[in-house]
Design an enzyme around this catalytic site. Sequence first.
Site, PDB file in Angstrom:
ATOM      1  N   SER A 124       0.803  -1.230   0.000  1.00 26.48           N
ATOM      2  CA  SER A 124       0.000   0.000   0.000  1.00 26.48           C
ATOM      3  C   SER A 124       0.830   1.271   0.000  1.00 26.48           C
ATOM      4  O   SER A 124       0.252   2.373  -0.061  1.00 26.48           O
ATOM      5  CB  SER A 124      -0.932  -0.001   1.214  1.00 26.48           C
ATOM      6  OG  SER A 124      -1.855  -1.067   1.125  1.00 26.48           O
ATOM      7  N   ASP A 155     -17.955  -0.061   0.564  1.00 26.65           N
ATOM      8  CA  ASP A 155     -16.908  -0.969   1.037  1.00 26.65           C
ATOM      9  C   ASP A 155     -17.508  -2.030   1.960  1.00 26.65           C
ATOM     10  O   ASP A 155     -17.516  -1.883   3.192  1.00 26.65           O
ATOM     11  CB  ASP A 155     -15.821  -0.175   1.773  1.00 26.65           C
ATOM     12  CG  ASP A 155     -14.688  -1.073   2.262  1.00 26.65           C
ATOM     13  OD1 ASP A 155     -14.678  -2.271   1.897  1.00 26.65           O
ATOM     14  OD2 ASP A 155     -13.820  -0.594   3.007  1.00 26.65           O
ATOM     15  N   HIS A 178     -14.432  -0.699   5.589  1.00 25.79           N
ATOM     16  CA  HIS A 178     -14.143   0.548   6.298  1.00 25.79           C
ATOM     17  C   HIS A 178     -15.358   1.453   6.448  1.00 25.79           C
ATOM     18  O   HIS A 178     -15.250   2.518   7.047  1.00 25.79           O
ATOM     19  CB  HIS A 178     -13.055   1.323   5.550  1.00 25.79           C
ATOM     20  CG  HIS A 178     -11.731   0.621   5.523  1.00 25.79           C
ATOM     21  ND1 HIS A 178     -10.745   0.835   6.449  1.00 25.79           N
ATOM     22  CD2 HIS A 178     -11.243  -0.328   4.678  1.00 25.79           C
ATOM     23  CE1 HIS A 178      -9.688   0.062   6.173  1.00 25.79           C
ATOM     24  NE2 HIS A 178      -9.980  -0.645   5.102  1.00 25.79           N
ATOM     25  N   CYS A 212      -7.665   1.764   2.459  1.00 31.76           N
ATOM     26  CA  CYS A 212      -8.803   0.959   2.017  1.00 31.76           C
ATOM     27  C   CYS A 212      -8.486   0.256   0.697  1.00 31.76           C
ATOM     28  O   CYS A 212      -8.266   0.905  -0.337  1.00 31.76           O
ATOM     29  CB  CYS A 212     -10.034   1.855   1.850  1.00 31.76           C
ATOM     30  SG  CYS A 212     -11.452   1.003   1.164  1.00 31.76           S
TER      31      CYS A 212
END
Length: 623
Positions: free
Chosen positions: A330, A354, A375, A389
């Site tokens: 990430s 999400d 999330h 996310c």
Amino acid sequence: MSELHHIKDHHTEARIFTRRLIFAALVIVLLLSVLLVRFYNLQIVNHDEYVTQSDRNRVQVQPIPPTRGLIYDRHGQLLANNRPSYTLNIVKEQVDDLDQALLVLQTLINFRDGEIEKFNKRLKQRRRPFEPVPLRFRLTEEEIARVAVNEYRLPGVKVDAELVRDYPTGELLAHSVGYVGRINDRELERFDEETYRRYSGTYTIGKIGLEKQYEAELLGEVGYQYVETNARGRVLRVLERIDPVPGANLRLYLDSQVQQMAHQSLGENRGSVVAIEVATGGVLAMASTPSFNPNLFVTGISYKDYKALNESLDLPLYNRSIQGQYPPGSTLKPMLGLGALHHNVVDYRYSVPDPGYYQLEGDERLYRDWKRGGHGSRINLRQAITQSCDIYYYDMAFRMGIDRMHEFGVHFGLGQKVGIDIPSERKGLWPSRQWKRESRRLPWFPGDSLNVGLGQGYVLATPLQLAVMTATMARKGEFIAPKMVYKVGDQVLSAKRRAHEAQVNPSHWEHVHSAMVNVVHGLKGTAQGVRRGMNYRMAGKTGTAQVVGIAQEEEYDSEKLLERQRDHALFVAYAPAADPQIAVAVIVENGESGSSSAAPVARKVIDAYMASVASAEERASEQ
């Protein structure tokens, strides 16, 4: 009696005597003529040749090796020094019986395993006549005394004082500064006549790191002296001397205090830290752990020590900072989010639901978020970066496509050598359609794009590349090739700068920047735990990279995995957020959590840099 006197012919005898005298005179004249001709040949015709041969027996040319250049950090701390040492040398041409001399020496000195064999190999290497061949390095005072007492038994054997390389910081900078070692046969075979001349009297050469990259500058220029010797080869006097030119000193961007903290903060973990000065691209710290003591290699490492280093599962000889290629995870999300804004794939208001998973149309596979359950109901870009996310980035990567992701990432140094001035840098892997078609003989699939969006799949990057990417983000698109060396001698090296080819809207930079600040200072930031006690603001991004695949139905459970199969922990950051001065990339192998394993390391490194800057400013104000 009178009869005998009558028979004696004095005339005949006189004639015979005269003939003999003339013959003898002719013989003498002939011999003198031959001798004169020979004298003429020696003294007139071949005078120059025999004078030269005589001088060779009496006068020798000895190379004087130059003093190798020193290496300093940015504050003047010595990182690579030359210290005096005593070496046992043998001049083969002056030794009557080499085998006997070696036997005598073995009674005086306790040689280590392999030293005699290494000497015999050096003896066979190309060298000049009467050039000393080293047998034993770093003699003790007791060994020097033993050789001196037995000097009369050892013609051609001498103890010489010389300078050998020393690394006072030990393992702290082994991978970046590097080390010198004995010139081996393979290197000697590559020498041309000029190179061979430059290395006359020099037995070491840079092997890795800066010592190798800047070998030509550090080496210097060899000098010579013409000396008169006696029959035993002892120097009687110096007839002429040409002084050597010392090698150039190197001044680095590196800060020893920051380097010390980077190395110390990694502790017993396998990993790497790279810190870059944002304004210049200068490398402030480059730590790779575990490390090794470079002094072991200077005069020849023992078989036992080399075997231990080479066979270690932790790979201490491996420079993870420039050679380690890891999935960046990430840590790529801010850069990719910026690219999506630039290409109008998303805007500030665009959000996605999400539920904790993402699914491509017509595909049964579920691409899950790292956070089970997701999330929240709707997630935008700022939240996606702050909370890391995955679902938002699956959607964004699918819509953006590999072509635009690849093109944008190249501007930040991914998939290419970034041009640091130490050898053996690897270029990682920033995949494209063409790459997959050529290397895998397969087309690019939508699922491949989803993996790239999370810095997984085929994507690989070195810690150096991640630090360069982060520094480029801090400069708002200006790419500067990283440099270790600030100055060679008195010459300041210029930085290689390249502006971002895509003109990104300034408001996009600010949006992503504020999201990275929220990662550390926001209530839901994945690295919020690292901000405690911080007197500056930091922009960062956590990352986790899978080492082994986990089936869709299974959850990640570190207790079920071997230590070396657990996820890698990553963190990238720059600070102070309002005026970036330092950019840092950290990877802790099998550290599992970027927020708990890698981010605290980056915090300590940045703190050390801030303290170093404050200390330097205080010293400057006192002057």
